[in-house]
Design a protein around this motif. Structure first.
Motif, PDB file in Angstrom:
ATOM      1  N   GLU A  79       0.818  -1.220   0.014  1.00 50.96           N
ATOM      2  CA  GLU A  79       0.039  -0.105  -0.008  1.00 50.96           C
ATOM      3  C   GLU A  79       0.854   1.066  -0.097  1.00 50.96           C
ATOM      4  O   GLU A  79       0.600   2.308  -0.963  1.00 50.96           O
ATOM      5  CB  GLU A  79      -1.089   0.062   1.132  1.00 50.96           C
ATOM      6  CG  GLU A  79      -1.792   1.251   1.250  1.00 50.96           C
ATOM      7  CD  GLU A  79      -2.898   1.168   2.236  1.00 50.96           C
ATOM      8  OE1 GLU A  79      -3.239   2.209   2.253  1.00 50.96           O
ATOM      9  OE2 GLU A  79      -2.982   0.357   3.051  1.00 50.96           O
ATOM     10  N   GLU A  80       1.710   1.175   0.874  1.00 44.30           N
ATOM     11  CA  GLU A  80       2.950   2.580   1.002  1.00 44.30           C
ATOM     12  C   GLU A  80       3.396   2.679  -0.370  1.00 44.30           C
ATOM     13  O   GLU A  80       3.458   3.841  -0.819  1.00 44.30           O
ATOM     14  CB  GLU A  80       3.792   2.254   1.917  1.00 44.30           C
ATOM     15  CG  GLU A  80       3.406   2.046   3.427  1.00 44.30           C
ATOM     16  CD  GLU A  80       2.754   0.604   3.480  1.00 44.30           C
ATOM     17  OE1 GLU A  80       3.269  -0.377   3.226  1.00 44.30           O
ATOM     18  OE2 GLU A  80       1.892   0.604   4.493  1.00 44.30           O
ATOM     19  N   ARG A  81       3.930   1.751  -1.185  1.00 40.31           N
ATOM     20  CA  ARG A  81       4.671   2.038  -2.311  1.00 40.31           C
ATOM     21  C   ARG A  81       3.532   2.297  -3.562  1.00 40.31           C
ATOM     22  O   ARG A  81       3.917   3.231  -4.209  1.00 40.31           O
ATOM     23  CB  ARG A  81       5.571   0.878  -2.811  1.00 40.31           C
ATOM     24  CG  ARG A  81       6.605   0.436  -1.766  1.00 40.31           C
ATOM     25  CD  ARG A  81       7.307  -0.625  -1.980  1.00 40.31           C
ATOM     26  NE  ARG A  81       7.665  -0.802  -3.477  1.00 40.31           N
ATOM     27  CZ  ARG A  81       9.126  -0.381  -3.508  1.00 40.31           C
ATOM     28  NH1 ARG A  81       9.815   0.272  -2.597  1.00 40.31           N
ATOM     29  NH2 ARG A  81       9.709  -0.299  -4.477  1.00 40.31           N
ATOM     30  N   VAL A  82       2.435   1.917  -3.328  1.00 45.27           N
ATOM     31  CA  VAL A  82       1.373   2.240  -4.576  1.00 45.27           C
ATOM     32  C   VAL A  82       0.756   3.666  -4.292  1.00 45.27           C
ATOM     33  O   VAL A  82       0.883   4.360  -5.116  1.00 45.27           O
ATOM     34  CB  VAL A  82       0.363   1.229  -4.465  1.00 45.27           C
ATOM     35  CG1 VAL A  82      -0.964   1.816  -5.504  1.00 45.27           C
ATOM     36  CG2 VAL A  82       0.749  -0.172  -5.023  1.00 45.27           C
ATOM     37  N   GLN A  83       0.824   4.116  -2.786  1.00 41.51           N
ATOM     38  CA  GLN A  83       0.271   5.278  -2.809  1.00 41.51           C
ATOM     39  C   GLN A  83       1.462   6.625  -3.048  1.00 41.51           C
ATOM     40  O   GLN A  83       0.964   7.408  -3.526  1.00 41.51           O
ATOM     41  CB  GLN A  83      -0.016   5.460  -1.020  1.00 41.51           C
ATOM     42  CG  GLN A  83      -1.245   4.744  -0.707  1.00 41.51           C
ATOM     43  CD  GLN A  83      -2.468   5.146  -0.918  1.00 41.51           C
ATOM     44  OE1 GLN A  83      -2.689   6.371  -1.488  1.00 41.51           O
ATOM     45  NE2 GLN A  83      -3.615   4.679  -0.723  1.00 41.51           N
ATOM     46  N   ALA A  84       2.619   5.938  -2.851  1.00 40.92           N
ATOM     47  CA  ALA A  84       3.733   6.906  -3.289  1.00 40.92           C
ATOM     48  C   ALA A  84       3.804   7.125  -4.613  1.00 40.92           C
ATOM     49  O   ALA A  84       4.186   7.914  -5.326  1.00 40.92           O
ATOM     50  CB  ALA A  84       4.873   6.289  -2.718  1.00 40.92           C
ATOM     51  N   PHE A  85       3.181   6.116  -5.418  1.00 37.75           N
ATOM     52  CA  PHE A  85       3.475   6.149  -6.887  1.00 37.75           C
ATOM     53  C   PHE A  85       2.124   6.999  -7.367  1.00 37.75           C
ATOM     54  O   PHE A  85       2.428   7.781  -8.384  1.00 37.75           O
ATOM     55  CB  PHE A  85       3.191   4.679  -7.602  1.00 37.75           C
ATOM     56  CG  PHE A  85       3.323   4.946  -8.907  1.00 37.75           C
ATOM     57  CD1 PHE A  85       4.458   5.135  -9.639  1.00 37.75           C
ATOM     58  CD2 PHE A  85       2.366   4.421  -9.774  1.00 37.75           C
ATOM     59  CE1 PHE A  85       4.859   5.068 -10.916  1.00 37.75           C
ATOM     60  CE2 PHE A  85       2.250   4.562 -11.191  1.00 37.75           C
ATOM     61  CZ  PHE A  85       3.656   4.683 -11.788  1.00 37.75           C
ATOM     62  N   PRO A  87       1.203  10.346  -7.262  1.00 37.96           N
ATOM     63  CA  PRO A  87       1.593  11.486  -7.657  1.00 37.96           C
ATOM     64  C   PRO A  87       2.042  11.515  -9.229  1.00 37.96           C
ATOM     65  O   PRO A  87       1.523  12.453 -10.071  1.00 37.96           O
ATOM     66  CB  PRO A  87       2.485  12.215  -6.738  1.00 37.96           C
ATOM     67  CG  PRO A  87       2.195  11.291  -5.583  1.00 37.96           C
ATOM     68  CD  PRO A  87       1.926   9.931  -5.855  1.00 37.96           C
ATOM     69  N   GLN A  88       2.485  10.495  -9.498  1.00 37.61           N
ATOM     70  CA  GLN A  88       3.055  10.187 -11.012  1.00 37.61           C
ATOM     71  C   GLN A  88       1.942  10.095 -11.894  1.00 37.61           C
ATOM     72  O   GLN A  88       1.885  10.812 -13.006  1.00 37.61           O
ATOM     73  CB  GLN A  88       4.114   9.222 -11.024  1.00 37.61           C
ATOM     74  CG  GLN A  88       5.313   9.335 -10.365  1.00 37.61           C
ATOM     75  CD  GLN A  88       6.441   8.648 -10.696  1.00 37.61           C
ATOM     76  OE1 GLN A  88       6.626   8.601 -11.903  1.00 37.61           O
ATOM     77  NE2 GLN A  88       7.186   7.877  -9.865  1.00 37.61           N
ATOM     78  N   LEU A  89       1.000   9.327 -11.335  1.00 37.28           N
ATOM     79  CA  LEU A  89      -0.469   9.047 -12.106  1.00 37.28           C
ATOM     80  C   LEU A  89      -0.950  10.629 -12.401  1.00 37.28           C
ATOM     81  O   LEU A  89      -1.376  10.819 -13.524  1.00 37.28           O
ATOM     82  CB  LEU A  89      -1.097   8.099 -11.440  1.00 37.28           C
ATOM     83  CG  LEU A  89      -1.021   6.651 -11.703  1.00 37.28           C
ATOM     84  CD1 LEU A  89      -2.217   6.060 -11.285  1.00 37.28           C
ATOM     85  CD2 LEU A  89      -0.846   6.661 -13.204  1.00 37.28           C
TER      86      LEU A  89
END
Length: 126
Positions: A79-85, A87-89
């Motif tokens: 979850e942490e890594r997807v949430q961090a991604f 902003p790029q989306l």
């Protein structure tokens, strides 16, 4: 790249196959950025039919309506890594839909490498 098993978050991004980012397919840019971010995995699935906000049905069955078919980019990681991604989306996607789902990952490794070996309890692996 991370090896993943257990609880995770699945990010599915729905865009059109004709959507671009700097003259490249948008779905490709999303995958490359996910890879550069070290996410566990990403796959692109090409739809054969669908509609979105425009309510216009796109289908591969009729040549005249086969433009801009749906594409789904699926990314799975913690979850942490997807949430961090995310902003790029926000930077990349101007039209589309993103869905987040909690999921549980079962990772299958190449089990043929260990054939014939015994485990800690002395049992022979298949």
């Amino acid at each position: 790249m991370t090896r993943l098993a257990g609880n995770a978050l699945r990010l599915t991004v729905f865009v059109g196959e004709n959507d671009t980012w700097h003259h490249k397919p948008l779905y490709s840019e999303i995958v490359h950025r996910a890879h550069a971010a070290g996410l566990a995995g990403a796959s692109v699935f090409h739809g054969v039919e669908g509609f979105g906000a425009s309510s216009r049905i796109h289908t591969s069955r009729l040549l005249s309506l086969s433009e801009d078919l749906p594409v789904a980019v699926v990314i799975v990681d913690t979850e942490e890594r997807v949430q961090a991604f995310l902003p790029q989306l926000d930077e990349l996607v101007t039209e589309g839909l993103a869905v987040l789902d909690a999921c549980h990952v079962i990772s299958y490794a190449d089990r043929t490498k260990n054939r014939g070996e015994t485990d800690a309890k002395g049992k022979k692996s298949l």
